[in-house]
Design a protein around this motif. Structure first.
Motif, PDB file in Angstrom:
ATOM      1  N   UNK A  84       0.859  -1.033   0.058  1.00 54.08           N
ATOM      2  CA  UNK A  84      -0.021  -0.004   0.140  1.00 54.08           C
ATOM      3  C   UNK A  84       0.904   1.140  -0.060  1.00 54.08           C
ATOM      4  N   UNK A  85       2.137   1.309   0.830  1.00 52.94           N
ATOM      5  CA  UNK A  85       2.898   2.382   0.801  1.00 52.94           C
ATOM      6  C   UNK A  85       3.525   2.535  -0.484  1.00 52.94           C
ATOM      7  N   UNK A  86       4.014   1.437  -1.110  1.00 51.12           N
ATOM      8  CA  UNK A  86       4.720   1.636  -2.472  1.00 51.12           C
ATOM      9  C   UNK A  86       3.755   2.203  -3.480  1.00 51.12           C
ATOM     10  N   UNK A  87       2.445   1.290  -3.295  1.00 49.60           N
ATOM     11  CA  UNK A  87       1.622   2.022  -4.615  1.00 49.60           C
ATOM     12  C   UNK A  87       1.048   3.592  -4.231  1.00 49.60           C
ATOM     13  N   UNK A  88       1.302   3.791  -2.912  1.00 49.85           N
ATOM     14  CA  UNK A  88       0.809   5.449  -2.725  1.00 49.85           C
ATOM     15  C   UNK A  88       1.870   6.249  -3.078  1.00 49.85           C
ATOM     16  N   UNK A  89       3.162   5.987  -2.922  1.00 48.59           N
ATOM     17  CA  UNK A  89       4.420   6.724  -3.343  1.00 48.59           C
ATOM     18  C   UNK A  89       4.492   6.665  -4.906  1.00 48.59           C
ATOM     19  N   UNK A  90       4.164   5.604  -5.535  1.00 48.90           N
ATOM     20  CA  UNK A  90       4.177   5.633  -6.885  1.00 48.90           C
ATOM     21  C   UNK A  90       3.135   6.573  -7.517  1.00 48.90           C
ATOM     22  N   UNK A  91       1.920   6.598  -7.075  1.00 48.11           N
ATOM     23  CA  UNK A  91       0.666   7.458  -7.428  1.00 48.11           C
ATOM     24  C   UNK A  91       1.209   8.816  -7.254  1.00 48.11           C
ATOM     25  N   UNK A  92       1.994   9.124  -5.989  1.00 49.87           N
ATOM     26  CA  UNK A  92       2.251  10.672  -5.618  1.00 49.87           C
ATOM     27  C   UNK A  92       3.351  11.043  -6.688  1.00 49.87           C
ATOM     28  N   UNK A  93       4.356  10.061  -6.978  1.00 52.94           N
ATOM     29  CA  UNK A  93       5.381  10.687  -8.019  1.00 52.94           C
ATOM     30  C   UNK A  93       4.693  10.912  -9.460  1.00 52.94           C
TER      31      UNK A  93
END
Length: 277
Positions: A31-40
């Motif tokens: 979930x954290x990795x997906x969130x960061x990818x979406x933010x980038x």
């Protein structure tokens, strides 16, 4: 944690394909990795977890979902690691398999990834017709000397060869129908190409399954294209070609592809540069 931002397959941060890079994702959840990818917000972000001496477990997330392998984010992550730790050999454990990467310092840091073994099969008539309909193309837009294939180098890509450079330049497709077809078939991008000559190929890669209209550089598709050439018998001796991608988007990327008839793996080489914050 925020990620670094690199432009891959270029030395100019205003060109190439932007990728996010997290150099130590130890302990991060999906979930954290997906969130960061979406933010980038780039087509992919690479998340590296140290797993030994210059060995890393690497995962790749688009803004919408995880992908098994991403070439341009691999190049970006390898260059970032080389800039931090010094050049040399790296090994990335990806969901597609082991990917050795060699980094070297020249005028800038260059990274060469060696793909998992490639394979390629003829595309079905249905696959081609549905793709052409979404692209608003016809069979006459394709070069009959180059059969349509579905090629693999960690992900699957449909390879279509246009009859003219102008046809490749005029890309305006229906996003949702193409996205649906690609999701059904498990394709990551389309590899739309026009060979300028035996040494230079121009490419465009729609990427609707990642929520991106087009990818300006696709290392995984470049490796798959090498496998396509090998499957067609176009590689009778070690061969190198340049794939130029992204130029119609104003983000030219240069991908060097090395193919050996005795090895099903393909090597893709390029530079990467930090994008200033």
């Amino acid at each position: 944690m925020t990620g670094l931002r690199y432009a891959a397959f270029t030395t100019d941060p205003t060109t190439g394909n932007p990728a996010g890079v997290v150099l130590d994702a130890s302990g991060m959840t999906d979930v954290e990795m997906q969130r960061i990818a979406a933010e980038i917000g780039y087509s992919e972000t690479a998340f590296a977890v140290p797993a030994g001496d210059r060995r890393f477990a690497v995962r790749y997330f688009s803004p919408l979902a995880e992908v098994a392998f991403c070439g341009h984010a691999t190049i970006a992550a390898a260059v970032a690691l080389a800039e931090r730790d010094g050049p040399g050999d790296l090994l990335f454990d990806t969901k597609a398999g082991e990917v050795p990467v060699r980094t070297a310092s020249r005028e800038t840091v260059i990274a060469s990834l060696t793909s998992v073994p490639t394979r390629s099969r003829p595309a079905t008539d249905e696959e081609v017709e549905r793709t052409l309909a979404a692209l608003h193309w016809t069979r006459a837009d394709l070069d009959p000397a180059w059969p349509a294939h579905v090629s693999f180098a960690g992900n699957e890509h449909l390879v279509l060869t246009t009859a003219t450079r102008d046809r490749l330049a005029a890309l305006d497709y229906d996003f949702e129908p193409l996205q649906q077809l690609m999701l059904e078939r498990g394709w990551t991008t389309l590899q739309l190409v026009w060979p300028e000559n035996e040494d230079v190929v121009h490419a465009r890669d729609p990427f609707p399954v990642g929520g991106v209209v087009e990818d300006p550089a696709t290392g995984a598709a470049a490796a798959a294209y090498g496998g396509y050439l090998r499957a067609l018998g176009k590689v009778t001796a070690p061969r190198r070609l340049l794939i130029v991608q992204g130029e119609d988007m104003g983000r030219r990327s240069d991908l060097t592809v090395d193919i050996d008839p005795a090895d099903a793996r393909v090597t893709v080489t390029g530079a990467a540069t930090l994008i200033p914050s």
